[in-house]
Structure formats: structure tokens, C-alpha cells
Design a protein around this motif. Sequence first.
Motif, short mmCIF file in Angstrom:
data_model
loop_
_atom_site.label_atom_id
_atom_site.label_comp_id
_atom_site.label_asym_id
_atom_site.label_seq_id
_atom_site.Cartn_x
_atom_site.Cartn_y
_atom_site.Cartn_z
N ALA A 51 0.67 -1.34 0.03
CA ALA A 51 -0.28 -0.19 0.05
C ALA A 51 0.60 1.44 0.17
CB ALA A 51 -0.52 0.26 1.40
N VAL A 52 2.25 0.98 0.62
CA VAL A 52 2.61 2.89 0.39
C VAL A 52 3.95 2.38 -0.89
CG1 VAL A 52 2.30 2.62 2.94
CG2 VAL A 52 4.39 1.23 1.78
N LEU A 53 3.86 1.83 -1.71
CA LEU A 53 4.64 1.36 -2.91
C LEU A 53 5.18 3.34 -3.29
CD1 LEU A 53 4.11 -1.52 -4.62
CD2 LEU A 53 6.37 -0.83 -3.81
N LYS A 66 14.41 3.22 7.65
CA LYS A 66 13.67 2.26 8.46
C LYS A 66 12.10 2.37 8.40
CE LYS A 66 15.18 0.75 12.33
NZ LYS A 66 15.67 0.10 13.44
N SER A 67 10.89 2.18 7.68
CA SER A 67 9.72 2.11 7.88
C SER A 67 8.60 1.44 7.86
CB SER A 67 8.99 2.75 6.04
OG SER A 67 10.26 3.99 6.11
N VAL A 105 8.17 -4.05 8.67
CA VAL A 105 8.96 -2.94 8.50
C VAL A 105 10.02 -2.70 7.24
CG1 VAL A 105 11.33 -1.55 9.85
CG2 VAL A 105 9.40 -2.92 10.87
N ILE A 106 9.63 -1.79 6.48
CA ILE A 106 10.87 -1.89 5.17
C ILE A 106 12.28 -1.06 5.22
CG2 ILE A 106 10.05 -1.02 2.50
CD1 ILE A 106 7.25 -1.21 3.14
N ASN A 152 11.77 1.96 17.71
CA ASN A 152 12.21 3.47 17.10
C ASN A 152 12.65 3.81 15.52
OD1 ASN A 152 12.23 4.66 19.71
ND2 ASN A 152 14.48 3.19 20.21
N PRO A 153 10.81 3.35 15.26
CA PRO A 153 11.79 3.35 12.97
C PRO A 153 11.57 5.04 12.87
CG PRO A 153 8.88 3.66 14.55
CD PRO A 153 9.67 3.57 15.25
N ASN A 154 12.42 4.93 11.70
CA ASN A 154 12.79 6.37 11.22
C ASN A 154 11.00 6.64 10.24
OD1 ASN A 154 14.95 4.33 10.06
ND2 ASN A 154 15.71 6.10 11.49
N ARG A 155 10.71 6.10 9.47
CA ARG A 155 9.21 6.78 9.31
C ARG A 155 7.80 5.61 10.06
NH1 ARG A 155 9.91 9.93 4.42
NH2 ARG A 155 11.74 10.99 4.66
N VAL A 156 7.11 6.49 9.84
CA VAL A 156 5.79 5.35 10.02
C VAL A 156 4.90 5.81 8.97
CG1 VAL A 156 4.22 5.29 11.96
CG2 VAL A 156 6.06 5.45 12.47
N TYR A 157 4.10 5.09 8.35
CA TYR A 157 3.49 5.14 7.46
C TYR A 157 1.91 4.31 7.92
CZ TYR A 157 6.99 6.82 4.10
OH TYR A 157 7.75 7.27 3.90
N LEU A 158 0.56 5.43 7.67
CA LEU A 158 -0.65 4.77 8.31
C LEU A 158 -1.38 4.02 6.66
CD1 LEU A 158 -1.11 6.79 10.84
CD2 LEU A 158 -0.26 4.89 11.03
N VAL A 159 -2.05 2.83 7.01
CA VAL A 159 -2.90 2.93 5.69
C VAL A 159 -3.97 1.70 6.34
CG1 VAL A 159 -1.44 2.56 3.87
CG2 VAL A 159 -1.68 0.85 4.58
N GLY A 160 -5.04 1.44 5.19
CA GLY A 160 -6.20 1.00 5.58
C GLY A 160 -7.77 1.91 6.21
N GLY A 161 -8.48 1.41 6.96
CA GLY A 161 -10.25 1.94 6.59
C GLY A 161 -9.77 2.53 8.29
#
Length: 339
Positions: A159-161, A174-175, A189-190, A282-291
Amino acid sequence: MPQAKMKFAIDDGSTNVKISWIENGLVRSITSPNSFRKEWKSAALLSDKKVFNYQVGSTKYTYDATSDKALSTTHVAFQYDDLNLLSVHHALLQTGIQPCPVSILVTLPITEYYNADDCQKNEENIARKKANLMREISLNKGELFQIVDVQVLPESLPAVLTTLMDSGVNPYTKSLVIDCGGTTLDMGVIVGEFDDVSAVYGNADIGVSMVTDATRKALAAADSDASYLVANELIKRRQDRDFVGDVINDLSKVDWVLGKIDEKIAELGSAVAYEAKTFARNPNRVYLVGGGASLIEPAIRDAYPSLGDKIVLVPEPQEALSREICCYHAADPQTADAV
């Protein structure tokens, strides 16, 4: 077997089915809510209203947006049952495309797609999902799409490509991707721009259904029995007092019902934040997806206060997964099995 004329990317979640496809070079997407009950509806009173009466084996079902007898889909078993088959076919009919033979890419929660002990593909679950969607189903007085091929992908991470590749991350970034859906919480974690996936985690007991179930109970206590679809709509539109007044019959309990919703949203946010901090401290970034992304955003920002604008609510988070699958897989049938 007929050749597929089109390919659809489908995030067939328990609450809504998100479907994307390429038309005239552009990606199109729709969201189709799940709300089915047993037995058929009578013909619609208005000529422009279509009734969707289905049959799977000997069992009759109908799409009913408001019935409080709508069948529950907020359980992992949904991925392999009649309701999943119904929801996918119903969503295909909402695209406005003439029914034809199609190939579909669908999803499974991370907890179902991977084995817990070795993080390898759970081939048994993948095969069950494919077999379920290849089953016979009929639409009374109507034509259905013919599913001729099913490919299964894991939820959340794809979803975050686009977002990740456009963000300028370095190879060591690290995302953390958090996908809060109707029934399950999926995380991964990507590393870098999808150079590697270093860890995945899923919890089948945390999802927006926690809020939905509490909302339905509160509505019932306010003389306002409602379907899962209506309850979810109330959660989304809880700031719209006109809509709230239309849904809740006992107006003396409006604030009480809204308070119960807010309490459960806070509980969901706390549960997701706890799981996220345990999984990725402690990730470097966070992405929120989903309903449920917008519901949990405040709690995640509190959990990672130093990240600031590196916590990103992906645009149109509910449809993000189906859009990205469509962009990266639907146009090229050779790539789907590479995930």
C-alpha cells in the motif's frame, strides 16, 4: 477455459471491498461495503433501484445495506467463506463494467498469508482462498463476472509503494507500515525504498470491528438497531449532527452513543500504539493505511512524538492497497506471483 478480458486488483477486507482497475490508461477505484443477509429481497419499488439476490449452493443471500440481520464479516474465517465470495462478486458489479471473464488479484491478512513460525508463505491458506473465489455463484435475474484466475497477495505493505518511493528515503531508513483494517492489524518494517522487508507482524484480534461492535450495541440501547454498514457510517460521520440525528432514534442518548464511540476509538488507538511500539520501538518513519488509519492517527502520533511529519497518513488510506496492487501488478500478469 475462457481468457480473462480484464484484471482487477481487489483488497477484499471484512468491512469493505476496495477494487481498482486500469481503464483508458488511468487507475480507477471504488469501495463496496459488505452488508449481506440470508434470503432474498422482493423486487425494488423504484425501477432505477437494482436488487442483488445471490445464491451460493442451496443458500440464498441478498445485499441489504440497513438490515440489522446483516451477517457478521468481522472474523478471519470471512476470507474463505460464502460472504467473501459474495463481497468480491458484488464489488465487481459496482464497477459499472459489463460482466466478462476476469482475472483477479486478492489479499490475505499477514497472519493468514505467512506462517507464524518461519515467515514463509502459507500455501494451504493461499490455496483455500483461491478455491473459495473460484466457486459457483449465481445472481437472480442478472449476470455475474466469470472469475477465471485468482492470485493472492499479502495485505498492507504494498500500500505504500508509491508513497515510499517518492519520499526520498535512504537505503538505511526503516519505515513502519501500520494497516488497521476492519478485523486485523497488520504491520511491517520496510528498509529503504522497498529494498528489504525486515519484519512482519499481524494481530487478528485488533481492528475497527472493536469500534463497530460497540457502536451497534450503543445504537441498540438507543432504540436504533443498525447494520454493520450503518454503524461504520456513523463512526465516520459522527461529527455530522444531522446524520447522527437520523440514525439515533432516542435523541436523549445521542451524546451517550457518541461518547461510547469515542471511548472505543481511544481504546483501539491505544491497542494499536502498544502493538506498534512493541513491534518497532524506534522506526525512522511511520505510514498509516487501511480503513482505520484516521481513527488511530492521534494515538500513533502520541506514541512516536519525535517523528513529527515523518508519520504519514497515506492519501485515501482505505483504497491505497488496491491502487498500489493495480499499479504494480494488474498491468503485468507475470509479476503477481513474485510477491
